[in-house]
Design an enzyme around this catalytic site. Structure first.
Site, PDB file in Angstrom:
ATOM      1  N   HIS A  27      -1.916   3.633 -25.413  1.00  0.00           N
ATOM      2  CA  HIS A  27      -2.807   4.391 -26.270  1.00  0.00           C
ATOM      3  C   HIS A  27      -3.464   3.692 -27.241  1.00  0.00           C
ATOM      4  O   HIS A  27      -2.919   3.021 -28.065  1.00  0.00           O
ATOM      5  CB  HIS A  27      -2.061   5.590 -26.866  1.00  0.00           C
ATOM      6  N   GLU A  30      -2.746   3.266 -30.778  1.00  0.00           N
ATOM      7  CA  GLU A  30      -1.350   3.105 -31.366  1.00  0.00           C
ATOM      8  C   GLU A  30      -0.961   1.720 -31.132  1.00  0.00           C
ATOM      9  O   GLU A  30      -0.791   1.027 -30.040  1.00  0.00           O
ATOM     10  CB  GLU A  30      -0.545   4.166 -30.576  1.00  0.00           C
ATOM     11  N   HIS A  77       4.646   3.299 -28.367  1.00  0.00           N
ATOM     12  CA  HIS A  77       3.691   4.246 -28.918  1.00  0.00           C
ATOM     13  C   HIS A  77       3.928   4.306 -30.341  1.00  0.00           C
ATOM     14  O   HIS A  77       4.426   3.449 -31.030  1.00  0.00           O
ATOM     15  CB  HIS A  77       3.875   5.802 -28.261  1.00  0.00           C
ATOM     16  N   GLU A 110       8.532   5.610 -29.964  1.00  0.00           N
ATOM     17  CA  GLU A 110       7.390   5.887 -30.800  1.00  0.00           C
ATOM     18  C   GLU A 110       8.000   4.964 -32.145  1.00  0.00           C
ATOM     19  O   GLU A 110       8.951   5.093 -32.727  1.00  0.00           O
ATOM     20  CB  GLU A 110       7.559   7.374 -31.309  1.00  0.00           C
TER      21      GLU A 110
HETATM   22 ZN   LIG Z   1       1.051   7.241 -27.593  1.00  0.00          ZN
END
Ligand SMILES: [Zn+2]
Length: 654
Positions: A248, A251, A380, A472
């Site tokens: 992404h 990110e 991410h 994350e």
């Molecule tokens: Zn992501």
């Protein structure tokens, strides 16, 4: 081939050709070398493909090398050299050196005046890049003679690399006294990232190399740096790991973590850190800091703190790359109910190719076909937790539903390896970022968090042998620069600890009674309905939690072989379990029916040879380092002589 120039341009060229210019310079194989005396000129559009990313868009003829037309430039051996420099030097010093060459071959023309590139830029590159030329036994190209074709600053020169530097020249010059391995904890533009990767690979050339797995929609190389005791080669039983950042585009912490990790691995290896040396000597690690460099540009234009929740998330086609992979999870749920049908290595359904497939997604899928990855993480941002497959809920109507894979225990072990050494993930305060995952130890089954289809991790698990988790890294997707050092401190140990888990479980070779490797043999573990297959060399890796396991090796035409394996709780090195298969006298009866391996339509073009061909476009220079048949000339010589009438004897050292 580019289109021929318009008539008007031809007229200009004829006029230009009539000018005084060239005198023969006997020292250099007949080329005409004297630069034109005057700087005034007629500017025309720069139409050379190899120089299309130069910082200017007008040039003039004749050039300092006395080429009098675009055609003359394009057929010259100097131009051919620039076009293949990247491959010749294996990415070192490029695109810098190519742009420097363009500044001579297609000089910058502005307001009716020719502008000359700066001598100090040339000298800096010559110092940095001479070893790369020496390595392939090639002389420094005459037209990059810093004293001949370049000017000093007080003579009004310009920097041909200004576009690459993005106005951040100071960033590249380290304060004196700092080691060359100093990590700058800042955000990295695309050019800066590429430079760090290439410089690191050059610095650690014996254990690192960079390569591209393809291009983004906007044409940016998806650059990977690989660390291994034998870069570019798969070694028998050496497991392969990949870490992917910035899928992404907005990110960005993962992108920076992998850039820092690149420099950390190289410097610690050189400093003799035994843990890093052991890791690089036993593991092949591939880092792709940015899978979505186009999205990053959109997010970076807004900058840290101003970046919305979704600006730049998608690629340039507005596709969410982590929703763009084939949905094999639905197929898995369908197959899982049928006994004796395999539900691993599920082929890509043909209808997938009817939809929009991003070039970034395609590049990753091709990469996965080429290398027998065992372990992977996708980095991410937006929360603080480690999630693992499945990401797609087993009930299509349930947005949150615990949906474990048959390897639930292993995925938990892998996720904990990351979370349990991360000080913020282990922080006990509930009001912290990611505090709602506290009770679960900061790990969660993806579908139990929120369900989505077309994710990369599910695809890894269901199509290949690779186990991928999703990390994350924090609640801020585009952290301010001053936060980056702390984020690195929090994640460094986690990243290393996670990569080291690739040595859990068992590994070995499956061969026949003559010692010949059996590729695509299946490794079954009783109680875990998910088989692993052997790589072309017959080697395999089966990540497993501690405990007693019944392991079976099986291949068409051979009798299945069963072994009992005990993995102690604290074992950190994969136990070696080899299988020697005996042929079945009566054909492959003992083999369970498998799924169709490849469809009639294979848009990825089939697998390349293992550990090679990871660059998207094979070319004649790939056969490098093969001694040429014609005697003492270097291996690259025949390439030039086949393409150009002018033999570039100036590239020969003797
Ligand atoms: Zn992501």
């Amino acid at each position: 081939m580019p289109p021929p120039p318009p008539l008007l341009l031809l007229a200009v060229l004829v006029a230009a050709a009539a000018r005084p210019g060239c005198e023969f310079d006997g020292s250099l194989a007949g080329e005409c070398h004297r630069p034109p005396a005057a700087d005034s000129a007629t500017c025309v559009d720069l139409q050379l493909r190899t120089c299309s990313d130069a910082a200017y868009n007008h040039t003039t003829f004749p050039t300092p090398l006395q080429h009098r037309s675009r055609e003359a430039v394009e057929t010259s051996s100097e131009y051919i050299l620039l076009s293949v420099l990247h491959q010749l030097l294996e990415g070192q010093c490029n695109p810098d050196l190519r742009l420097l060459g363009c500044a001579v071959l297609a000089p910058r023309c502005e307001g009716g005046r020719v502008r000359r590139p700066c001598r100090h830029v040339c000298e800096g590159l010559r110092e940095a890049c001479q070893p790369a030329f020496d390595a392939i036994d090639m002389a420094w190209p005459y037209f990059l003679d810093c004293h001949r074709y370049f000017k000093r600053e007080d003579e009004g020169c310009y920097d041909p690399l200004e576009k690459l530097r993005g106005g951040l020249e100071a960033d590249e010059v380290l304060p004196s006294g700092l080691p060359p391995t100093f990590i700058r904890f800042s955000h990295h533009s695309y050019a800066q990232m590429a430079r760090v990767l290439r410089r690191t690979a050059a610095r650690c050339a014996h254990v690192a190399r960079t390569y591209s797995i393809g291009r983004s929609f906007d044409g940016r190389d998806l650059l990977v740096i690989e660390f291994s005791s034998r870069p570019g080669q798969h070694e028998l039983m050496e497991p392969e790991v990949k870490l992917i950042g910035n899928i992404h585009g907005n990110e960005v912490a993962g992108r920076e973590m992998l850039i820092y990790l690149t420099q950390y691995l190289c410097s610690e290896y050189l400093l003799g850190n035994p843990r890093i040396q052991r890791l690089l000597n036993t593991t092949r690690i591939h880092l792709l800091p940015s899978m979505n460099p186009d999205g990053y540009e959109v997010a970076a234009a807004e900058g840290a703190g101003y970046n919305g929740w979704t600006s730049g998330r998608q690629n340039a086609q507005n596709l969410d790359l982590n929703r763009n992979f084939p949905d094999l999870t639905s197929e898995y749920y369908r197959l899982a109910g049928t006994r004796s049908v395999r539900s691993d290595h599920i082929p890509i359904p043909e209808h997938y190719w009817w939809g929009k497939v991003a070039p970034e997604t395609k590049a990753i899928m091709k990469w996965m076909q080429t290398i027998p990855f065992v372990l992977s993480a996708s980095l991410h941002g937006g929360d603080l937790v480690v999630s693992y497959p499945f990401d797609f809920s087993k009930h299509p109507q349930e947005e949150k539903m615990f949906s474990p894979t048959p390897d639930e225990k292993t995925f938990k072990l892998l996720s904990r390896a990351y979370a349990e050494v991360h000080p913020m993930m282990m922080d006990r305060s509930e009001n912290r970022c990611g505090g709602n995952f506290l009770k679960r130890g900061s790990i969660i089954n993806g579908a139990d968090w929120y369900s989505f289809t077309g994710g990369m991790s599910d695809f890894n698990y269901l199509h290949t042998n690779c186990f991928e988790i999703t990390v994350e890294l924090g609640c801020v997707k585009f952290p301010p620069e001053e936060a980056l050092y702390t984020i690195w401190q929090h994640n460094k140990e986690s990243l290393l600890n996670f990569v080291e888990t690739v040595h859990r479980g068992i590994k070995g070779v499956v061969m026949d009674k003559y010692g010949k490797p059996v590729k695509n043999a299946r490794i079954l573990v009783k109680g875990i309905r998910h088989d692993i297959t052997t790589a072309p060399d017959g080697d395999y890796w089966r990540l497993l939690p501690p405990g007693t396991h019944i392991v079976i090796a099986q291949a068409p035409g051979y009798a299945r072989l069963i072994k009992k394996v005990i993995i102690p709780a604290r074992m950190k090195r994969a136990g070696r379990v080899d299988f020697i298969l005996q042929p079945l006298g009566v054909g492959p009866k003992n083999f369970l029916p498998g799924l169709r391996r490849t469809g009639p339509h294979d848009p990825l073009g089939g697998a390349s040879p293992l550990g090679e061909g990871t660059e998207p476009n094979p070319d004649p220079l790939r056969a490098r380092r093969q001694p040429s048949a014609g005697g003492s000339k270097p291996w690259w010589w025949s390439y030039f002589t086949s393409l150009s009438a002018h033999r570039p004897r100036w590239l020969l050292k003797y």
